[in-house]
Write a protein that holds these residues in place. Sequence first.
Motif: not given
Length: 440
Positions: A386-394
Amino acid sequence: MRHVVVIGAGAAGMTAAIRAGEAGARVTLLNAHPKVGLKILMSGGTRCNVTHAKVDERDFFGGSRNVIARILRSFTATQAMAWFTDDLGVPLKLEETGKYFPESDDAQTVLDALLAAAQRVGVVLRSGARVIQIEREVEGAWQVGVQRMSDSASFGAAVHAFGGTQWELPERAPDEWIAADAIVLATGGLSFPRTGSDGTGYALATSVGHSIVAPVPALTPLGAADTLCEAAQGVTLDVELSFWRDAKREATASGSFLIAHFGYSGPAALDLSRHWNRAVADGATSGLRVTASFAPGKTRESLQESWLAAAARGPKLSVRGHLGEWLPLRLASELAWEAEIDPVRPLAQVAKVRRDALLTILTERDMHVNATLGYEKAEVTAGGVPLEEVDSSTLESRRAKGLWLCGEVLDVEGRLGGFNFQWAWSSGTVAGRAAGRSVS
Ligand SMILES: Cc1cc2nc3c(=O)[nH]c(=O)nc-3n(C[C@H](O)[C@H](O)[C@H](O)COP(=O)(O)OP(=O)(O)OC[C@H]3O[C@@H](n4cnc5c(N)ncnc54)[C@H](O)[C@@H]3O)c2cc1C
């Protein structure tokens, strides 16, 4: 110089390795399959549809569209085109559909250029190196456990071994351990598992605390039990498809459509498949339907008007002749028969009730879809980390510092037309640069 290990040498992993190398890191790129870039070579009918003239977040499904937009803005389709043309030496050409292909019409050109770029920045590529364990000793010090794969290794089997939502690493000790200061996970999804994308990546991600949005095949043909598949096999035309769940239209897809003996293929069918598979994965066992409009962009009313006008102009004009102005004749005849109209009958002599039945068939025909063709034929996998589990800029993991993720292993997949490669170039650039800078 500190060390970045990129796991997976597909489009995303190769991009990430190049970017990390450009940022000054020492980079090792590991690929499970002894042959690298297999998916690039088979893509776009071996021509590789590199990107699309117009790309934005609405072309994608999965996680937050804001995050997808942010990553796409960091390395846009325009920048990707310039990268290929100016830096990698692969001139591109634009086709009418908005798709970009290499001028050579040969996917090998794209693969060769990526491999050459990786070599220029000193990336060490090791193929037949399948990562089966990652461990963090302390922050910033990873150990990567590698299983050596022979040329005859079979990859497809692993998908069945994993299955469902339980992701487990193979129960065997690695043949070797490699130390890394940063890791980029670019292991792809589950589609075309024989290319090495067999789900180990999901197990690696869960082993360091990530969850996985249940993967389902996307961009895969639709299976159907429909008389049309025999009667109009081989017919191609533009349609608008609708996916219905419990009488609610949940999604549409338009474009070219191919009627095949097993069901349906072509961009419209492939684009719709993710919705069917997601609904099935969510537990839907009934109430799913796919309908087609064989007159995309036209309403029932406008079709009726043009029928009446044509009948007035030419009293002898047949149903087949009229429909044949915009439909393949074989299909026109078949649809007329379905409405219990002899296709050679003049328009003017068709009873209103039969004409109404035909108008319904033309604009909202049930296509009797009962399945999809699954991962073996899927161009991408929906679901993933899920994208919530990664930093959205890096794209650095929020669960494990020093780990970055990119490409199809994330819960992002695009529609047909070069969008999935664009996601690989954009997310690979973001993750690779950040990982490279973190150690340089
Ligand atoms: C038939 C086909 C045609 C396509 N055509 C197009 C097209 O024209 N345009 C488009 O935009 N998209 C297309 N796609 C989709 C596109 O190819 C993918 O979205 C894209 O390649 C995904 O890139 P990736 O690097 O994330 O993953 P992948 O390409 O799947 O690469 C992952 C790599 O990781 C390796 N790997 C997996 N697990 C491990 C492990 N544990 N250790 C080490 N290595 C591992 C695999 O061997 C593989 O090489 C097509 C796909 C298919 C199957």
